[in-house]
Write a protein that holds these residues in place. Structure first.
Motif, PDB file in Angstrom:
ATOM      1  N   ARG A 629       0.798  -1.308  -0.132  1.00 30.66           N
ATOM      2  CA  ARG A 629       0.119  -0.173   0.113  1.00 30.66           C
ATOM      3  C   ARG A 629       0.893   1.362  -0.035  1.00 30.66           C
ATOM      4  NH1 ARG A 629      -4.323  -2.004   4.482  1.00 30.66           N
ATOM      5  NH2 ARG A 629      -5.947  -2.718   3.050  1.00 30.66           N
ATOM      6  N   GLU A 630       1.958   1.253   0.673  1.00 25.80           N
ATOM      7  CA  GLU A 630       2.669   2.440   0.816  1.00 25.80           C
ATOM      8  C   GLU A 630       3.460   2.648  -0.302  1.00 25.80           C
ATOM      9  OE1 GLU A 630       5.831   2.237   3.734  1.00 25.80           O
ATOM     10  OE2 GLU A 630       4.320   1.990   5.453  1.00 25.80           O
ATOM     11  N   ARG A 631       3.742   1.655  -1.292  1.00 24.25           N
ATOM     12  CA  ARG A 631       4.435   1.854  -2.535  1.00 24.25           C
ATOM     13  C   ARG A 631       3.222   2.169  -3.649  1.00 24.25           C
ATOM     14  NH1 ARG A 631       9.680  -2.402  -2.622  1.00 24.25           N
ATOM     15  NH2 ARG A 631      10.011  -2.120  -0.472  1.00 24.25           N
ATOM     16  N   CYS A 632       2.207   1.711  -3.500  1.00 29.94           N
ATOM     17  CA  CYS A 632       1.056   2.131  -4.156  1.00 29.94           C
ATOM     18  C   CYS A 632       1.108   3.782  -4.075  1.00 29.94           C
ATOM     19  CB  CYS A 632      -0.311   1.380  -3.889  1.00 29.94           C
ATOM     20  SG  CYS A 632      -0.430  -0.195  -4.963  1.00 29.94           S
ATOM     21  N   ASP A 633       0.919   4.242  -2.828  1.00 27.04           N
ATOM     22  CA  ASP A 633       0.696   5.568  -2.618  1.00 27.04           C
ATOM     23  C   ASP A 633       1.821   6.389  -3.186  1.00 27.04           C
ATOM     24  OD1 ASP A 633      -1.652   5.154  -1.255  1.00 27.04           O
ATOM     25  OD2 ASP A 633      -0.513   5.156   0.962  1.00 27.04           O
ATOM     26  N   ALA A 634       2.973   5.785  -3.039  1.00 27.57           N
ATOM     27  CA  ALA A 634       4.394   6.617  -3.933  1.00 27.57           C
ATOM     28  C   ALA A 634       4.296   6.704  -5.467  1.00 27.57           C
ATOM     29  CB  ALA A 634       5.559   5.965  -3.248  1.00 27.57           C
ATOM     30  N   ILE A 635       3.768   5.642  -5.927  1.00 25.06           N
ATOM     31  CA  ILE A 635       3.751   5.468  -7.244  1.00 25.06           C
ATOM     32  C   ILE A 635       2.677   6.190  -7.838  1.00 25.06           C
ATOM     33  CG2 ILE A 635       2.216   3.527  -7.752  1.00 25.06           C
ATOM     34  CD1 ILE A 635       5.613   4.323  -9.695  1.00 25.06           C
ATOM     35  N   GLY A 636       1.470   6.527  -7.305  1.00 26.90           N
ATOM     36  CA  GLY A 636       0.412   7.265  -7.678  1.00 26.90           C
ATOM     37  C   GLY A 636      -0.010   6.698  -9.150  1.00 26.90           C
ATOM     38  N   SER A 637      -0.199   7.421 -10.166  1.00 30.08           N
ATOM     39  CA  SER A 637      -0.813   7.104 -11.597  1.00 30.08           C
ATOM     40  C   SER A 637       0.396   7.005 -12.496  1.00 30.08           C
ATOM     41  CB  SER A 637      -1.869   8.121 -11.869  1.00 30.08           C
ATOM     42  OG  SER A 637      -1.018   9.429 -12.158  1.00 30.08           O
ATOM     43  N   THR A 638       1.512   7.084 -11.851  1.00 23.50           N
ATOM     44  CA  THR A 638       2.701   6.880 -12.711  1.00 23.50           C
ATOM     45  C   THR A 638       2.747   5.227 -13.405  1.00 23.50           C
ATOM     46  OG1 THR A 638       4.131   8.319 -11.541  1.00 23.50           O
ATOM     47  CG2 THR A 638       5.415   6.754 -13.022  1.00 23.50           C
ATOM     48  N   PRO A 639       2.741   4.962 -14.502  1.00 23.06           N
ATOM     49  CA  PRO A 639       2.731   3.962 -15.157  1.00 23.06           C
ATOM     50  C   PRO A 639       3.869   2.828 -14.739  1.00 23.06           C
ATOM     51  CG  PRO A 639       2.354   5.370 -16.830  1.00 23.06           C
ATOM     52  CD  PRO A 639       2.810   6.224 -15.739  1.00 23.06           C
ATOM     53  N   ALA A 698      11.852 -11.553   6.148  1.00 26.40           N
ATOM     54  CA  ALA A 698      11.114 -10.434   6.285  1.00 26.40           C
ATOM     55  C   ALA A 698      11.637  -9.137   5.432  1.00 26.40           C
ATOM     56  CB  ALA A 698      10.755 -10.231   7.418  1.00 26.40           C
ATOM     57  N   LEU A 699      11.012  -8.141   5.443  1.00 27.05           N
ATOM     58  CA  LEU A 699      11.394  -6.483   5.020  1.00 27.05           C
ATOM     59  C   LEU A 699      11.963  -6.775   3.592  1.00 27.05           C
ATOM     60  CD1 LEU A 699      13.712  -5.820   8.175  1.00 27.05           C
ATOM     61  CD2 LEU A 699      11.199  -5.257   7.677  1.00 27.05           C
ATOM     62  N   PRO A 700      10.925  -6.401   2.727  1.00 30.97           N
ATOM     63  CA  PRO A 700      11.194  -6.500   1.274  1.00 30.97           C
ATOM     64  C   PRO A 700      12.309  -5.259   1.141  1.00 30.97           C
ATOM     65  CG  PRO A 700       8.794  -6.370   1.659  1.00 30.97           C
ATOM     66  CD  PRO A 700       9.376  -6.106   2.778  1.00 30.97           C
ATOM     67  N   SER A 701      13.368  -5.414   0.045  1.00 33.88           N
ATOM     68  CA  SER A 701      14.113  -4.370  -0.235  1.00 33.88           C
ATOM     69  C   SER A 701      13.601  -2.846  -0.620  1.00 33.88           C
ATOM     70  CB  SER A 701      14.931  -4.823  -1.303  1.00 33.88           C
ATOM     71  OG  SER A 701      15.910  -3.907  -1.804  1.00 33.88           O
ATOM     72  N   GLU A 702      14.376  -2.089  -0.056  1.00 36.94           N
ATOM     73  CA  GLU A 702      13.715  -0.781  -0.374  1.00 36.94           C
ATOM     74  C   GLU A 702      14.491  -0.209  -1.721  1.00 36.94           C
ATOM     75  OE1 GLU A 702      11.698   1.313   1.243  1.00 36.94           O
ATOM     76  OE2 GLU A 702      11.417  -0.051   2.578  1.00 36.94           O
ATOM     77  N   ASP A 703      15.411  -1.188  -2.354  1.00 33.88           N
ATOM     78  CA  ASP A 703      15.634  -0.612  -3.821  1.00 33.88           C
ATOM     79  C   ASP A 703      14.756  -0.243  -4.595  1.00 33.88           C
ATOM     80  OD1 ASP A 703      18.333  -0.988  -2.630  1.00 33.88           O
ATOM     81  OD2 ASP A 703      18.591  -2.734  -3.575  1.00 33.88           O
ATOM     82  N   ASN A 704      14.792   0.862  -5.057  1.00 35.13           N
ATOM     83  CA  ASN A 704      13.641   1.414  -6.299  1.00 35.13           C
ATOM     84  C   ASN A 704      12.269   1.562  -5.690  1.00 35.13           C
ATOM     85  OD1 ASN A 704      15.649   1.717  -8.306  1.00 35.13           O
ATOM     86  ND2 ASN A 704      15.636  -0.643  -8.350  1.00 35.13           N
ATOM     87  N   ALA A 705      12.025   1.319  -4.430  1.00 35.36           N
ATOM     88  CA  ALA A 705      10.797   1.324  -3.777  1.00 35.36           C
ATOM     89  C   ALA A 705       9.871   2.569  -4.230  1.00 35.36           C
ATOM     90  CB  ALA A 705      10.893   1.403  -2.208  1.00 35.36           C
ATOM     91  N   GLY A 706       8.634   2.150  -4.742  1.00 37.66           N
ATOM     92  CA  GLY A 706       7.897   3.229  -4.993  1.00 37.66           C
ATOM     93  C   GLY A 706       8.022   3.801  -6.523  1.00 37.66           C
ATOM     94  N   PRO A 708       8.987   2.925 -10.909  1.00 39.69           N
ATOM     95  CA  PRO A 708       8.366   1.979 -12.080  1.00 39.69           C
ATOM     96  C   PRO A 708       9.091   0.724 -11.895  1.00 39.69           C
ATOM     97  CG  PRO A 708       8.250   4.177 -12.799  1.00 39.69           C
ATOM     98  CD  PRO A 708       8.955   4.349 -11.535  1.00 39.69           C
ATOM     99  N   ASP A 709      10.511   0.987 -11.357  1.00 41.83           N
ATOM    100  CA  ASP A 709      11.480  -0.148 -11.101  1.00 41.83           C
ATOM    101  C   ASP A 709      11.264  -1.072  -9.837  1.00 41.83           C
ATOM    102  OD1 ASP A 709      12.574   0.043 -13.731  1.00 41.83           O
ATOM    103  OD2 ASP A 709      13.905   1.405 -12.819  1.00 41.83           O
ATOM    104  N   LEU A 716       2.812  -6.462  -9.211  1.00 41.33           N
ATOM    105  CA  LEU A 716       1.500  -6.287  -9.340  1.00 41.33           C
ATOM    106  C   LEU A 716       1.160  -5.724 -10.653  1.00 41.33           C
ATOM    107  CD1 LEU A 716      -1.253  -5.356  -7.840  1.00 41.33           C
ATOM    108  CD2 LEU A 716      -0.232  -3.115  -7.422  1.00 41.33           C
ATOM    109  N   SER A 717       1.963  -5.022 -11.251  1.00 39.71           N
ATOM    110  CA  SER A 717       1.484  -5.033 -12.917  1.00 39.71           C
ATOM    111  C   SER A 717       1.208  -5.986 -13.563  1.00 39.71           C
ATOM    112  CB  SER A 717       2.640  -3.892 -13.374  1.00 39.71           C
ATOM    113  OG  SER A 717       2.224  -3.565 -14.668  1.00 39.71           O
TER     114      SER A 717
END
Length: 890
Positions: A629-639, A698-706, A708-709, A716-717
């Motif tokens: 959800r946090e990453r969804c909020d960060a990406i917004g409508s960016t494809p 646990a804990l997904p990597s923060e690399d490129n979080a939020g 397109p990469d 999800l895409s």
């Protein structure tokens, strides 16, 4: 050797030799005494009717559940066999055809499956080679009197129904079929021998045994003498070998039996009544022979047990009585070992062990094959080969990197070798004794005594609770007993990547050239004894969700057991992590809209244990949804990968995190996880720690979080793309997309197309592996009912979606056909056991039966049944007040 049955505090010992048994109703006149040291003769159990006439009363309660009451054990089994045949005669008849190696005789060589033509020939020969039916003939002579009573009674009950029923009145799947006919005790025992090997020899019956021939020999079966080999027969021979190769190669993981389960034993510290409680939640196929059938068997003063067993078993297997209850979960233990044999130079039918030559023996087997246009069946014959351990196998058919017969060894580099195997469940003669003794036990000591006396539950663990507040777990499966040196060698070899890969796929490879790697013989044969089995007694809780014994309760880790029992100090599966979290934190609902696990008091009742299943929580949602959800909020409508995820992310933001029918967003998270699981092992940054099996890894990597990469957003895409291809919307509920719908209605090999037999029933629950759902359900893509030759409508699924159908063949969305089956929550009260539950797919496979889909709708609506146990409860729950049926025979 002797077989023993518990009688109260003592034991009835039935020796394999020197005992005369009258099947018509005589009593055993043996010199057995009780176990109290008093020298008192044991009171003989009421096994057979004195007049040889079976008689049982069958009363059916809500859901069509038969409550069978009789004066003798054989008569109770008689009523049970009759009731099972009423509800599932076609499945039972086909199971016997299979056990007799007669599928080719009645159904022909086999349908043109994904493996090719001739699968019936392959399996018929394989079961002959594994001595399924011939071994049952020998096994019958070794049965205890109790097992004889159960087998004989069940057979006569089944036969009574078949003989009195017009073949034209049978269900469509077997109407007017010659293979629906009376059976024998040997036939039923042969079926049990297949059941016992579901996690061992049965895995090799699709080609691995069939293809095992010496160098230069052809595995194609030959027609019997006098038959002219024409082009048609030659083509069939060629096709059969190709089918065996394809089917053998399709089995890449021998730990995957298609079965799973959850079970909790709750002790007095955590129950509302201060006694024991049980959660039982098997995850089995909805089609075929592994369906569970609910019943109660009562022999006054001797037996009173309510539960469910696999079709054809004369007793319930997952059950409760007045004092105790138990469930089973598929164990991580190993039920077979492969042996690498070093061959004598120049002689592929001799191997060398400890410097001594040993012969590879040969048996010739024949089967009959029905072919169009032929008045008589074609008789085919084949030689099969055996070591001292069991049948020879073609390991190279499973994996070309493994040695074939005459290839170079893995354990014996530079030597010419062949492969064979030994099966821990080759003998299932004690199957019914084990469950009868469990059913008659009155306390923990008597229940444990079953396993101290070498009782085995074949391929499952046992989880238990009782009215004294004890919770008990044991890996009670059949496990080869390796010497300390052999076990150490296995652990040492696992350091080699190639051996470790084979071991992780379920194969324990031993060296057949040295006797130190033979199974160590004990009072339990070549199997581990009670003292060697992982087990735990507690007064708070024990649990299993198909991880190993190690984290049964992290307050008391179980370590130091044979490597054949499963890994220790190793990651546990998602359902186990969720189970441990719920038990350790019963006041934590996981998500705000989810119910508390154990109610406001933090202690469990029977209804709350059933609610644990129906709450539809899932580990992966609780672990990964907040981050996604946090990453969804960060990406917004960016494809992301040219796709706007914002409407899908919005649905995930509003999702309740559960897999209920009205949940919106569950389907999106499922396809996300199906793709993310491909990267999760490398993406998580906090490694597994044995000190925290729930919280790690646990804990997904923060690399490129939020961005397109982002690994999570890309998963999800990809998943959303699959949903869009099927016209599925972000606002769809799970109940719009996931359903149960039985199909079939045609005779095997008839050429008729199967049909749907009901309208879709919305189905709650999630995939156990992909969603990490506790209430695990799933999709099956086979075009026949599991373990059978009954055609069904099967989905063609999209990759990495958890089984989403592509819409072809009239199947769309998620068509559920595996998962939660017989399930219940139970607590012991001052008035005895109180239990609530269902059989999700209903009792009967006959589409015309009132019990074909009644409980399925109840499951969908989350309406449970109280499971009647006492006479008053049964009388109050009868479908027809005062209604009962008395059946007699033969």
């Amino acid at each position: 050797m002797e077989r023993c049955a518990i009688l109260g505090a003592g034991r009835l010992c039935i020796k394999k030799a020197g005992v005369m048994v009258s099947l018509a109703g005589g009593l055993l006149l043996s010199g057995c005494f009780d176990g109290n040291g008093g020298g008192k003769p044991v009171v003989e159990p009421p096994l057979f009717p004195a007049n040889g006439q079976f008689e049982a009363t069958i009363r059916r309660t809500e859901g069509g559940v038969p409550h069978v009451k009789a004066d003798t054990l054989a008569s109770a089994a008689f009523g049970h066999g009759y009731a099972q045949a009423q509800d599932n005669v076609c499945l039972l008849a086909e199971a016997i055809v299979k056990a007799r190696s007669e599928r080719s005789k009645y159904f022909g060589p086999g349908p043109d499956t994904a493996f090719g033509v001739g699968i019936n020939i392959v399996t018929d020969f394989s079961y002959k080679a594994q001595q399924i039916h011939s071994g049952a003939e020998t096994e019958l002579q070794t049965l205890s009197a109790e097992s004889r009573a159960l087998v004989q009674g069940f057979v006569e009950g089944y036969n009574r129904y078949v003989s009195e029923t017009d073949p034209a009145a049978l269900p469509a799947e077997c109407r007017n079929q010659e293979w629906v006919k009376p059976i024998t005790p040997v036939d039923l025992l042969a079926h049990y021998r297949i059941v016992g090997r579901y996690a061992s020899g049965n895995l090799f019956a699709t080609g691995v045994v069939f293809l095992a021939v010496p160098p230069g020999a052809n595995p194609a079966p030959e027609p019997a003498a006098g038959v002219v080999v024409n082009d048609r027969i030659q083509q069939l021979q060629h096709e059969v070998v190709g089918t065996a190769l394809a089917a053998a190669g399709a089995v890449q993981d021998f730990t995957d039996t298609g079965l799973a389960s959850n079970a909790w034993g709750i002790g007095k510290e955590m129950t509302e009544q201060g006694r024991g409680a049980l959660l039982s939640n098997p995850h089995f196929p909805y089609t075929g022979h592994r369906r569970l059938y609910e019943s109660q068997l009562t022999v006054p003063g001797y037996l009173n047990v309510h539960g469910a067993g696999l079709l054809g078993t004369a007793l319930p297997l997952i059950s409760f009585n007045e004092n105790l209850a138990w469930s089973h979960t598929v164990s991580t233990s190993r039920r077979f070992t492969w042996y690498e044999l070093v061959l004598k130079d120049g002689d592929p039918l001799t191997y060398v062990k400890d410097g001594q030559e040993k012969p590879i023996t040969v048996e010739n087997h024949q089967i009959e094959v029905k072919l169009p246009g032929m008045a008589e069946p074609l008789v085919l014959a084949r030689d099969f080969y055996y070591s001292e351990y069991g049948p020879m196998i073609a390991a190279n058919a499973v994996n070309p990197q493994l040695p074939g017969w005459g290839g170079e060894g893995l354990l014996n580099a530079g030597q010419t070798v062949a492969m064979t195997y030994r099966d821990a469940n080759a003998d299932t003669g004690g199957l019914l004794d084990t469950w009868l003794q469990m059913s008659r036990a009155k306390n923990l000591a008597e229940f444990q005594d079953v396993f101290q006396n070498c009782g085995s539950t074949l391929w499952v663990n046992t989880t238990y609770a009782d009215d004294q507040g004890n919770a008990f777990h044991i890996d009670s499966s059949s496990v080869p007993n390796l010497s300390e040196k052999a076990a150490a060698l296995v652990n040492l070899r696992r350091l080699d990547p190639s051996y470790a890969g084979l071991f992780d796929e379920g194969v324990t490879l031993l060296d057949g050239g040295q006797s130190i790697e033979d199974w160590v013989e004990t009072e339990c044969g070549g199997l581990t004894t009670y003292a060697q089995k992982p087990k735990l007694v507690r007064t708070d809780w024990v649990q299993n969700s198909n991880s190993s014994h190690w984290a049964t309760n992290p307050a008391e880790f179980l370590t130091g057991y044979s490597p054949l029992y499963g890994d220790e100090n190793a990651p546990v599966n998602p359902r186990t992590r969720l189970a441990l979290k719920m038990l350790q934190n019963p006041m934590d609902s996981g998500f705000p809209l989810a119910p508390l696990v154990a109610g406001q008091d933090g202690k469990f009742s029977a209804q709350e244990l059933l609610g644990v299943i129906w709450n539809n929580r899932a580990w992966h949602a609780e672990q990964f949804l907040p981050e996604l959800r946090e990453r969804c909020d960060a990406i917004g409508s960016t494809p992301v990968a040219d796709r706007d995820l914002s409407p899908w992310c919005e649905a995930l933001g509003n999702w309740d995190g559960l897999y209920n029918l009205d949940s919106v967003g569950a389907h999106i998270f499922r396809v996300f996880m199906a793709n993310y699981l491909k990267d999760v092992d490398t993406d998580l940054t906090k490694p597994f720690s044995p000190a925290d099996p729930v919280g790690t890894p646990a804990l997904p990597s923060e690399d490129n979080a939020g961005t397109p990469d982002d690994t999570m957003l890309k998963a999800l895409s990809t998943g959303v793309g699959a949903l869009e291809s099927q016209g599925i919307q972000p606002t769809d509920t799970l109940g719009d997309l996931q359903y149960y719908r039985a199909s079939g209605g045609v005779v095997p090999a008839s050429g008729a197309a199967p049909e749907f037999l009901m309208e879709p029933i919305p189905w709650h629950g999630g995939d156990g592996a992909i969603d990490g759902a506790f209430n695990a359900v799933g999709v099956y893509t086979g075009d026949v009912a599991e373990d059978t030759r009954f055609p069904r409508i099967a989905p063609t699924v999209l990759a990495d979606t958890g089984g989403l159908a592509d819409g072809s063949g009239g199947v769309d969305k998620w068509l559920i056909s595996r998962g939660t089956t017989w399930h219940f929550g139970l607590e012991f009260t001052e008035n005895g056991p109180e239990a609530y539950g269902l059989v999700s797919y209903s009792q009967s496979t006959d589409a015309m039966s009132p019990y074909f889909k009644d409980q399925s709708q109840m499951y969908s609506d989350k309406i449970y049944r109280k499971l009647p146990f006492t006479e008053d409860e049964i009388s109050a729950s009868l479908l027809v007040p005062g209604g009962e049926v008395t059946v007699t025979g033969p």
